[in-house]
Each structure stands twice: as C-alpha cells, then as structure tokens.
Scaffold this active site. Structure first.
Site, PDB file in Angstrom:
ATOM      1  N   LYS A 178       2.953  11.515  -3.195  1.00 19.43           N
ATOM      2  CA  LYS A 178       1.995  10.738  -3.992  1.00 19.43           C
ATOM      3  C   LYS A 178       1.029  11.668  -4.738  1.00 19.43           C
ATOM      4  O   LYS A 178       0.549  11.358  -5.815  1.00 19.43           O
ATOM      5  CB  LYS A 178       1.214   9.802  -3.072  1.00 19.43           C
ATOM      6  CG  LYS A 178       0.185   8.947  -3.794  1.00 19.43           C
ATOM      7  CD  LYS A 178      -0.432   7.937  -2.862  1.00 19.43           C
ATOM      8  CE  LYS A 178      -1.561   7.156  -3.502  1.00 19.43           C
ATOM      9  NZ  LYS A 178      -2.129   6.180  -2.560  1.00 19.43           N
ATOM     10  N   ASP A 238       0.882  -1.168   0.000  1.00 22.23           N
ATOM     11  CA  ASP A 238       0.000   0.000   0.000  1.00 22.23           C
ATOM     12  C   ASP A 238       0.917   1.215   0.000  1.00 22.23           C
ATOM     13  O   ASP A 238       1.542   1.523   1.013  1.00 22.23           O
ATOM     14  CB  ASP A 238      -0.890  -0.022   1.262  1.00 22.23           C
ATOM     15  CG  ASP A 238      -1.616   1.296   1.488  1.00 22.23           C
ATOM     16  OD1 ASP A 238      -1.603   2.162   0.595  1.00 22.23           O
ATOM     17  OD2 ASP A 238      -2.211   1.451   2.584  1.00 22.23           O
ATOM     18  N   ASP A 243     -13.120   5.745   2.111  1.00 21.97           N
ATOM     19  CA  ASP A 243     -11.697   5.817   2.432  1.00 21.97           C
ATOM     20  C   ASP A 243     -11.260   7.271   2.635  1.00 21.97           C
ATOM     21  O   ASP A 243     -11.130   8.023   1.673  1.00 21.97           O
ATOM     22  CB  ASP A 243     -10.911   5.158   1.284  1.00 21.97           C
ATOM     23  CG  ASP A 243      -9.401   5.184   1.505  1.00 21.97           C
ATOM     24  OD1 ASP A 243      -8.937   5.848   2.443  1.00 21.97           O
ATOM     25  OD2 ASP A 243      -8.691   4.540   0.710  1.00 21.97           O
ATOM     26  N   GLU A 252      -7.164   0.545  -4.760  1.00 25.11           N
ATOM     27  CA  GLU A 252      -7.208   0.494  -3.292  1.00 25.11           C
ATOM     28  C   GLU A 252      -8.533  -0.045  -2.736  1.00 25.11           C
ATOM     29  O   GLU A 252      -8.514  -0.875  -1.834  1.00 25.11           O
ATOM     30  CB  GLU A 252      -6.879   1.879  -2.719  1.00 25.11           C
ATOM     31  CG  GLU A 252      -5.400   2.210  -2.878  1.00 25.11           C
ATOM     32  CD  GLU A 252      -5.066   3.678  -2.703  1.00 25.11           C
ATOM     33  OE1 GLU A 252      -5.945   4.458  -2.288  1.00 25.11           O
ATOM     34  OE2 GLU A 252      -3.923   4.056  -2.997  1.00 25.11           O
TER      35      GLU A 252
END
Ligand code: AMP
Length: 569
Positions: free
Chosen positions: A70, A6, A170, A147
């Site tokens: 990211k 992850d 999320d 994800e």
C-alpha cells in the site's frame, strides 16, 4: 449488495451491511483481519497465496512474498514474485479479490460493488490506483471513503445531535494519520488531515530489536545484520514480544540464527524509555491538525483511537497526556475502518436506517497549475505553483481561476497540473498537463479560465476554457498515465487467469507455512518435534478426508501455539 473494505498496509478487512447493522466478514480461518500479503508458491510459477499463509512465508520465502505494498500505491514500482512483476495496484487487487470471495461465501451471492477506504492524505494518483485495484479485482468502486470518516461512522459519531468535533488518532503498522472531523446536523466533514507516513507499529518493532540485541549481547551490526532472513526473524520476534508487552510488564524475546538460540527479556519500562523519541513524534501532526482546522483541543468532544498500534499501552498513555483526558476505544481499533466502510456501503444501498447521514470530506492537498510570473524587469519567473483548490476545501468542489497570456502573439497556453503546498511547482506532485490554443494578441489580452472539479472520491477533472474563442480542453488524468481501456482489460484478464490457491485451502496453507517457519526458527528437540508434527499433518492432508484434515490441523496448531505462543494478526 455493496461491501465495505478497509484496504490496509498491514491488514485488510471487509464488512457488509445486514439487517440494519454493519457486520465484519470472517475469512476461511475465522479471522476478521486478513494480512495484506501475497506469496507465490515457488519460483517456477506455482499458485499464489493471499492473507495469513502468505504472511507466514515472509521470513521463509522473502523473495516470493510481498507485503506493505500500500505504501507504493500510485507509483510504477514493480515487485518481482518468481518470474512475474506486479504493480502495487495488482498486488492490492489480489487482496481485494480474496476479500470479495470471502464476502460472497458469507452472504451467499455474487458481489460486484464496493466502498474502499483510503488514507485522507492519499493524492489523486494514489486514489486512482486504489480504484483501479478494485476494478482489477472485479469490483465496481462505488466510493473511495477517507479512513477517518469511516472510523467516525463506526463510532456512531454522526448520531450525536449537536455540532461536535472529534479527533481521529490512527496509528497503524506503518503510518500515522490524524484527522479532525466536524459533525453538524448529520453532516460529517473532515476539517483537517495530517500525519506522518513513516511512523507506525513497525518503527516500534525496530526499537524492540535494538533492545534485544543489546540485552542478548549480540552485535550483528556487520555482515549478518543486513541478511533479510535475519532481519525478518528479528522483526517477527519483536512483533510477538511487543504484543506481549501490551498485556504484561515483561516479555521474553528469542531468535534462532545460524543454529544458535538467542534470548533476552524486555521490560515495558525499558521499552517505554526507548520509545520516547517515537512517542514525541506523535505530537506534531496533532498540533498541525488543530492549527489547520482552527479547533482548540478543549473543544474536541472525543479522541478516537484507530489502528492496531494504538493497542500499545504506551501509546494510549501518550495520547492521554497529550490531551489531558482518556481517548475513546469502544470499537476495536483495527476493525473500526472496515465497520465504517460497511456502514457507508449500507448508506450507498439506501438502507432506511441510514438515510439521514450525509458525508462530506475535504481535499487533503492544494491542487493547482504551474504558471509564470512577470517580474518588474520584464523577465519571467517560471515554475510558480498557483493553487486553484486550496487544501482543506470541502469537497465536492469546483473552482475557477483565470490566467492571461504572457507573450505577444502567443498561440497556446500550457498548464502543468500539480498537487502539493510548495510555491515551487517542481516540489509538488505532477498530475498531468493541459494545453489550449489561444488567438494571437498582445501579451495579457487573452485569458484562459481554468476550472478544477474535485469530486467526493477525490478524483480531479480540469477544464481550460478560452472565452475569446469558446475553445475548451479537458483533462482526464487517467488517460495521461497511458492506461487505456484495452490495456486495462488485458491486465484484468491476466490477473484473473493467475493460478491461485482456493480460499478453502487457506487454513491448511497457513498452518503449514507457520510450521515451516517454526522449523527454521527452532533448534534441537523443538525443531525435531515440529518436523514430526509437520510430517504427520502432511500425511493426513494427502489422505484428503476433510474431517481428518481439520482435526490434524487443529492438533498441529495447538502444538505450535504451545511452542511459540498463539499466532497473531
Ligand atoms: P493496522 O495497520 O491497523 O492493522 O495495525 C497494525 C499494527 O498494529 C501492527 O504494527 C501491529 O503490531 C499493531 N498491533 C496490533 N495489535 C497489537 C497489540 N495487541 N499490541 C501492540 N501492537 C499491536
């Protein structure tokens, strides 16, 4: 063995499939989460640190430390650390390499393959950059896994017998993602994915900072407020206090600035009231996902929480209110994605226990070409986006659409390849372009078949074919970006050659970096105390007796824990 990673905005984690189950790998500090942070030791090119030691340096060495890269994935934006510039994929590669090393130490064998997770909405460029990051770290990327799909695997949703639908909610450090999954006979399908890529735990930290400044009666709106050091100090204090509010009705927040300590107490109630506008923003993406997938809220079998920020009670309450029922939280929200990646890695290695699960996903954006339309008055309307693969098409998918010449005697047809939803091609993301020669003929007589093939990793291939001549042109978008194989090898070699602190050093580096931060944060007796404790630890470090070092480190950490509370991830 394949590992599952992850690669998160705030934290990353790695898992392996062992003895028929997914196991998370601890880093040298014994933590399952490794901060996605990289820091250079000094301006003149000292060694690099990755993970907690790097994150601890964010406030003391902001210009030598990189976090949240990211967010820049798939762009050419470079981050300067000391004298060297890094692409987002290079910084990510450093994190991936550290996770690879941790996994190798854990399983005792070299690892060369990985499943890496990406947000469902990541576009082609962002996915390719993630794949390159893996390769730069010496990992063959077996698969890029969405994800939410990983989270679904972690929750074992694929085991439910009947046809069921789930919503994955999320909320991470900087992004909010909503996905609706459907599971039928062991097939997991992402039916819709939406979100807000500017909403996460960090935004809640900003509210804590606002509340703190009001309560402490500070007005740093001018001058100092723009100081990155103060901003970072406020952020760290806000993060600590906000986490405390997840456990207790009030939290003390304190910050030292220009040799003065400022403190205030913040109640959960005040925080919730202030957070109302942010909580309201959680609603829209949920509604959009339901609409896109044609699923009714009542038909959802479960609401699954993922991402560290869903640990906040105010977020859990908002979700409960939104759906009129409690969400599931059987799996640690910040570990679910890595566990799912490890399950997928197990699946890839063809482990018996997992044979039945098949995964499918959807394409998160529409993919198509820029075309021109002929208007009734004979003029052309240029720059119109014509989708070839529509958003939320189940992948892998291959679709073909035909386009015809617009002018008499036209000798070639040129297509811009775009990703997005706007009818105006320029408002979408350009992925590349392709040109194909056509035989001269009157307008509208020669056709070109454009085939888009989108695979399970979210990578796109475009093929333009002229049936009249048999001519084909194919587009490999990676080539468009100019990343030739030779360049790539060179970059990988350069990255591998960078001086790095060995992982065994991490625990000591993290403790020292934290002591340094505390020294800057505290004043008076506390500061002196930290100074002495640091000096003692450094003296033992010089002695190089591993047992002594470990004992002294634990003592230093205990001292710091007492002064500022336990450290967090
Ligand atoms: P992730 O991107 O999933 O690692 O989530 C990181 C976010 O989760 C950060 O914004 C953290 O502040 C937040 N977070 C983690 N643990 C807690 C907690 N106990 N209470 C509140 N927020 C948390």
């Amino acid at each position: 063995m394949i590992i599952g990673i992850d690669l998160g905005t705030t934290n990353s984690a790695v898992g392996v499939w062992m003895d028929g189950r997914a196991v998370l790998v601890p880093n040298p500090l014994g933590h399952m989460l490794t901060p996605s942070a990289v820091s250079l030791e000094d301006e003149s090119g000292g060694a690099l640190m990755v993970g907690l030691p790097a994150r601890e340096r964010r406030s003391t060495h902001p210009t030598l430390t990189a976090t949240a890269f990211k967010r820049l994935m798939g762009t050419e934006r470079r981050t300067l650390l000391g004298k060297r510039e890094f692409l987002p994929e290079e910084l990510s590669a450093l994190v991936l390499r550290r996770l690879k090393e941790d996994a190798e130490a854990f399983v005792g064998e070299p690892i060369t393959e990985a499943v890496i997770t990406v947000p469902a909405y990541f576009n082609d460029k962002q996915r390719k950059a993630t794949r390159r990051a893996g390769e730069l770290a010496g990992l063959r990327v077996e698969r890029l896994l969405n994800e939410p799909t990983a989270a679904a695997l972690a929750y074992g949703l694929h085991d439910s017998g009947d046809e069921t639908r789930f919503l994955v909610f999320d909320l991470g450090g900087g992004t909010f993602d909503v996905s609706i999954l459907e599971i039928f006979e062991g097939v997991v399908e992402v039916r819709a994915s939406t979100g807000d890529n500017r909403l996460g735990g960090e935004d809640f930290n900003e509210l804590m900072v606002e509340l703190f400044l009001e309560r402490a009666g500070k007005d740093w709106s001018r001058g100092d407020r723009g100081d990155p050091l103060l901003t970072e100090r406020l952020r760290v204090a806000a993060e600590r206090a906000r986490r405390a509010l997840s456990e207790a009705p009030t939290a003390a927040m304190s910050v030292t600035w220009r040799d003065q300590a400022h403190a205030a107490e913040i109640t959960a109630e005040a925080f919730e009231a202030r957070a109302a506008p942010l909580l309201a923003r959680l609603r829209d993406p949920v509604l959009r996902a339901l609409r896109d997938s044609h699923v009714k809220a009542d038909d959802l079998a479960e609401i699954v929480l993922v991402g560290g920020a869903t640990r906040m009670p105010i977020v859990r309450r908002a979700v409960t209110r939104m759906f009129g029922r409690f969400p599931s939280n059987a799996v640690n929200p910040d570990e679910a994605v890595a566990i799912g990646a490890a399950i997928q890695a197990g699946l890839k290695s063809r482990d018996e226990a997992l044979r039945e699960i098949v995964l499918t996903d959807v394409c998160p954006y529409s993919l198509g070409v820029e075309t021109a339309e002929r208007l009734p008055n004979g003029q052309f309307n240029e720059g119109v986006f014509s989708p070839v693969i529509e958003r939320n098409t189940v992948i892998p998918a291959s679709r073909v659409k035909s386009y015809f010449t617009l002018r008499d005697g036209q000798r070639q047809v040129r297509f811009g390849i775009y990703q997005g939803e706007s009818r105006n091609a320029k408002e979408n993301i350009r992925l590349g372009g392709i040109e194909v020669p056509v035989p001269p003929a009157p307008a509208g007589e020669v056709g070109v078949d454009v085939r888009f093939t989108y695979d399970v990793n979210g990578l796109l291939e475009v093929d333009a074919h002229v049936p009249a001549t048999g001519e084909h042109r194919q587009l490999v978008i990676a080539d468009e970006e100019g990343a030739s194989a030779v360049d790539f090898e060179k970059r990988r070699a350069e990255l591998a050659a960078l001086k790095r602190h060995p992982r065994e050093d991490d625990a000591n580096r993290a403790a020292l970096a934290r002591a340094l931060r505390c020294f800057e944060d505290f004043l008076g007796a506390k500061r002196q105390f930290v100074g002495q404790a640091t000096a003692q630890f450094e003296a033992v470090l010089d002695g190089q007796d591993p047992r002594e070092v470990e004992r002294a480190r634990e003592q230093l950490i205990a001292t710091l824990d007492e002064l500022e509370g336990e450290t967090w991830l």
